[in-house]
Write a protein that holds these residues in place. Structure first.
Motif, PDB file in Angstrom:
ATOM      1  N   VAL A  91       0.847  -1.203   0.000  1.00 36.38           N
ATOM      2  CA  VAL A  91       0.000   0.000   0.000  1.00 36.38           C
ATOM      3  C   VAL A  91       0.881   1.252   0.000  1.00 36.38           C
ATOM      4  CG1 VAL A  91      -1.666   1.314   1.380  1.00 36.38           C
ATOM      5  CG2 VAL A  91      -2.016  -1.133   0.999  1.00 36.38           C
ATOM      6  N   PHE A 469      -6.269   0.094  -4.103  1.00 36.06           N
ATOM      7  CA  PHE A 469      -6.161   0.051  -2.630  1.00 36.06           C
ATOM      8  C   PHE A 469      -7.225  -0.876  -2.038  1.00 36.06           C
ATOM      9  CE2 PHE A 469      -4.263   4.076  -3.864  1.00 36.06           C
ATOM     10  CZ  PHE A 469      -3.093   4.084  -3.124  1.00 36.06           C
ATOM     11  N   TRP A 472      -6.576  -4.721  -2.318  1.00 27.98           N
ATOM     12  CA  TRP A 472      -5.711  -5.375  -1.325  1.00 27.98           C
ATOM     13  C   TRP A 472      -6.302  -5.262   0.088  1.00 27.98           C
ATOM     14  CZ3 TRP A 472      -3.038  -9.286  -0.528  1.00 27.98           C
ATOM     15  CH2 TRP A 472      -2.352  -9.439   0.675  1.00 27.98           C
ATOM     16  N   GLU A 473      -6.926  -4.118   0.388  1.00 25.16           N
ATOM     17  CA  GLU A 473      -7.486  -3.960   1.741  1.00 25.16           C
ATOM     18  C   GLU A 473      -8.515  -5.047   2.040  1.00 25.16           C
ATOM     19  OE1 GLU A 473      -6.572   0.755   1.817  1.00 25.16           O
ATOM     20  OE2 GLU A 473      -8.685   0.149   1.686  1.00 25.16           O
ATOM     21  N   ARG A 474      -9.339  -5.384   1.044  1.00 26.47           N
ATOM     22  CA  ARG A 474     -10.349  -6.436   1.257  1.00 26.47           C
ATOM     23  C   ARG A 474      -9.675  -7.795   1.485  1.00 26.47           C
ATOM     24  NH1 ARG A 474     -12.991  -3.148  -2.352  1.00 26.47           N
ATOM     25  NH2 ARG A 474     -12.178  -4.231  -4.174  1.00 26.47           N
ATOM     26  N   LYS A 476      -6.629  -8.377   2.583  1.00 24.75           N
ATOM     27  CA  LYS A 476      -5.904  -8.372   3.862  1.00 24.75           C
ATOM     28  C   LYS A 476      -6.890  -8.529   5.022  1.00 24.75           C
ATOM     29  CE  LYS A 476      -2.522  -7.140   6.776  1.00 24.75           C
ATOM     30  NZ  LYS A 476      -1.368  -7.923   7.099  1.00 24.75           N
ATOM     31  N   ARG A 477      -8.034  -7.875   4.910  1.00 19.79           N
ATOM     32  CA  ARG A 477      -9.037  -7.986   5.984  1.00 19.79           C
ATOM     33  C   ARG A 477      -9.558  -9.422   6.059  1.00 19.79           C
ATOM     34  NH1 ARG A 477     -13.357  -4.838   4.464  1.00 19.79           N
ATOM     35  NH2 ARG A 477     -11.877  -3.151   4.181  1.00 19.79           N
ATOM     36  N   ASP A 500      -1.559  -1.101  10.752  1.00 16.69           N
ATOM     37  CA  ASP A 500      -2.350  -2.053   9.961  1.00 16.69           C
ATOM     38  C   ASP A 500      -2.926  -3.188  10.803  1.00 16.69           C
ATOM     39  OD1 ASP A 500      -1.289  -0.409   8.089  1.00 16.69           O
ATOM     40  OD2 ASP A 500      -0.408  -1.953   6.837  1.00 16.69           O
TER      41      ASP A 500
END
Ligand SMILES: Cc1cc2nc3c(=O)[nH]c(=O)nc-3n(C[C@H](O)[C@H](O)[C@H](O)COP(=O)(O)OP(=O)(O)OC[C@H]3O[C@@H](n4cnc5c(N)ncnc54)[C@H](O)[C@@H]3O)c2cc1C
Length: 537
Positions: A91, A469, A472-474, A476-477, A500
């Motif tokens: 990120v 963004f 990847w955020e989804r 990673k979550r 994070d």
């Protein structure tokens, strides 16, 4: 200060590594075949693409800080501030390609020694200025983001000038380093005494000893040399409450081990200025070799047996089928096809590559080989081990090339006990696949213990140019939820918490744990100037 951080962040990983930063043509061919059409683009943006707000550092604080470090070590220029606006996660790298608002510090201050670090903190407390300690800036969890918290202004405290070996005690096998010493420099200074630290994370070339201690780093040779926290015998911190020295003996029963509180504190409780580490004689012989086992379950079982019999090689790293297949594919050509036939003829259908790096210790190596033979391992000899050793730092250097191609590339890591390792592996792999479509998901175990091991995942997938963004955020979550659900694993084995992982910390250490950390923070940093927002503090 020969190179600016700006260069460090955006050009090749190290000045000498430009060549290794390029992707060979056969790797590009393999990627496009496996990932499908990629949309290259979004090159690294020039500085002018970023809005750098004027510094909000109050005049009185400016004068006082310049008095401490000298005017040339208090830098207010946009390039220097922008260069320290983040770490090196995927990120962070994306932010350099899709310019938006960055957490830019109001100044960069570089004290010369531990005494100046303490005085910088005193000034910052007096003026209510936040302080973000910055070692190599290789954090992949938002650890060096210049967040303000409740403070009017925030400075990045760069430890680059704390670069000395303070003392060596060869009798006790101890060395005292200033916190800003980088990995290769530490090894070079110790080698002059015939000694080594043996801490070689993949970020070795840039990261600092203070950063290793502040994040409880684990290196590639952790099976032989231990995690960084195992090496640390003592620390010296500058804190807003005053100077704090810990660790007078190799072991102690003087209450709880407060060194352990300093290790992993990520700049929230104090600034590490010196670190005393256990060192060892330089090995006279190193031997790297590769063996292949059939299937990840059998391979991790074999590594468990090695760990439980005290037979782990200094470097012990086992790749799953996917990571093994990718590394074979990236080698390409006749060798790979021939190797596959050779392995198939020996009954290995799902090859998992195990790298063993021995620093001396011939008797253990012989016993480990016997154990691995009994587990059905097929030896690939030294060439496979040497090839891994040669390329051990290539990954970080090639991330920019992958991003140029339009690839989303990121890693995440966790750990659990042996009895749940398979479950954790499946849960995280599934979460990543479900949230990213048809990504390449690879995994390896590079840190094994008697009771369990870490899992390190690498993901490659075409980058979504419309929502890079969010994509990847989804993912990673989803992976974070899978890890923490039912306490399956730790949210981080060695990357630390930063911003994070902060949302997951409570589920791992509990309400009481969070309260203990907050109380420690109140004791060392009563006005909350140190690294706002990290560790959830
Ligand atoms: C490509 C890549 C590969 C990596 N591989 C590994 C790996 O193999 N193993 C591993 O453990 N990690 C790895 N990391 C993560 C990272 O390198 C580690 O967390 C490392 O320990 C950070 O060191 P640093 O000096 O760069 O610290 P920074 O990134 O500068 O800081 C990390 C955190 O520690 C704090 N901090 C730094 N110095 C001090 C100090 N002196 N006193 C108090 N707080 C301080 C910062 O404020 C921040 O919160 C990797 C990162 C990248 C980008």
């Amino acid at each position: 200060m020969t190179e600016t951080v700006d260069q460090r962040l955006r050009s090749a990983w190290t000045p000498a590594s430009a060549e290794a930063a390029a992707l060979p043509p056969h790797a590009v061919r393999w990627l496009t075949r496996r990932l499908g059409p990629l949309e290259p683009g979004a090159p690294v943006a020039p500085d002018t693409a970023f809005a750098v707000p004027d510094s909000r550092l109050p005049d009185a604080a400016r004068t006082a800080l310049a008095d401490v470090v000298g005017a040339s070590y208090l830098r207010l220029g946009p390039a220097e501030r922008l260069g320290r606006a983040g770490g090196l996660s995927y990120v962070d790298l994306l932010r350099r390609r899709y310019p938006g608002v960055l957490p830019v510090p109001d100044a960069v201050v570089s004290p010369a020694d531990p005494g100046e670090v303490q005085r910088v903190l005193d000034v910052c407390v007096a003026h209510g200025v936040g302080v973000v300690p910055f070692g190599g800036g290789t954090s992949v969890v938002g650890g060096v983001a210049a967040l303000r918290g409740e403070c009017e202004a925030v400075v990045t405290l760069d430890l680059e000038r704390l670069d000395r070996l303070v003392s060596v005690d060869p009798v006790s096998r101890l060395a005292v380093f200033e916190a800003g010493v980088r990995g290769p420099d530490a090894e070079r200074m110790l080698a002059a005494h015939g000694l080594t630290l043996g801490h070689v994370p993949q970020s070795f070339e840039r990261a600092t000893l203070g950063g290793f201690a502040a994040t409880r780093s684990a290196g590639q040779a952790s099976s032989g040399y231990g995690r960084f926290e195992d090496m640390v015998q003592g620390v010296h911190l500058a804190t807003p409450a005053g100077s704090w020295r810990l660790g007078v003996a190799p072991a102690s029963a003087a209450g709880p081990d407060l060194r352990a509180l300093a290790l992993g504190s990520e700049g929230t409780l104090g600034v590490l200025t010196e670190v005393t580490v256990r060192v060892r004689p330089l090995p006279t012989r190193e031997r790297y070799e590769g063996v292949v086992l059939d299937g990840f379950q059998r391979a991790t079982d074999a590594v468990r047996l090695l760990a439980q019999h005290g037979l782990l090689a200094d470097v012990t790293r086992i790749s799953d089928e996917s990571e093994t297949a990718v590394s074979l594919a990236l080698k390409g050509g006749f060798t790979t096809a021939a190797l596959r036939r050779y392995l198939a003829a020996r009954g290995v259908r799902e090859p998992c590559l195990l790298i063993l790096g021995w620093h001396g210790r011939a008797p253990q190596r012989r016993r480990a080989r016997a154990l691995l033979r009994a587990a059905g391992a097929v030896s690939l000899g030294r060439a496979a081990g040497q090839a891994w050793r040669h390329g051990r730092f290539h990954g970080p250097r090639q991330r920019d090339a992958l991003l140029d191609l339009g690839v989303c590339v990121e890693t995440l890591e966790t750990a659990t006990h042996w009895s749940r390792l398979g479950e954790l592996y499946e849960a995280v792999s599934t979460a990543l696949r479900d949230s990213l479509g048809d990504p390449v998901v690879m995994c390896h175990v590079s840190h094994a213990y008697e009771t369990g091991a870490s899992l390190y995942f690498t993901v490659l997938t075409p980058r979504d140019p419309h929502d890079p963004f969010g994509q990847w955020e989804r993912a990673k979550r989803a992976a974070g939820d899978a890890i923490t659900e039912g306490g399956l694993g730790t949210i981080t084995h060695h990357h630390a918490v930063g911003t994070d992982h902060a949302p997951y910390l409570r589920s791992e250490i509990g309400d009481v744990g969070v309260a203990v950390l907050a109380a420690a923070k109140r004791a060392t940093d009563p006005t909350g100037v140190l690294n706002p927002g990290k560790l959830g503090l």
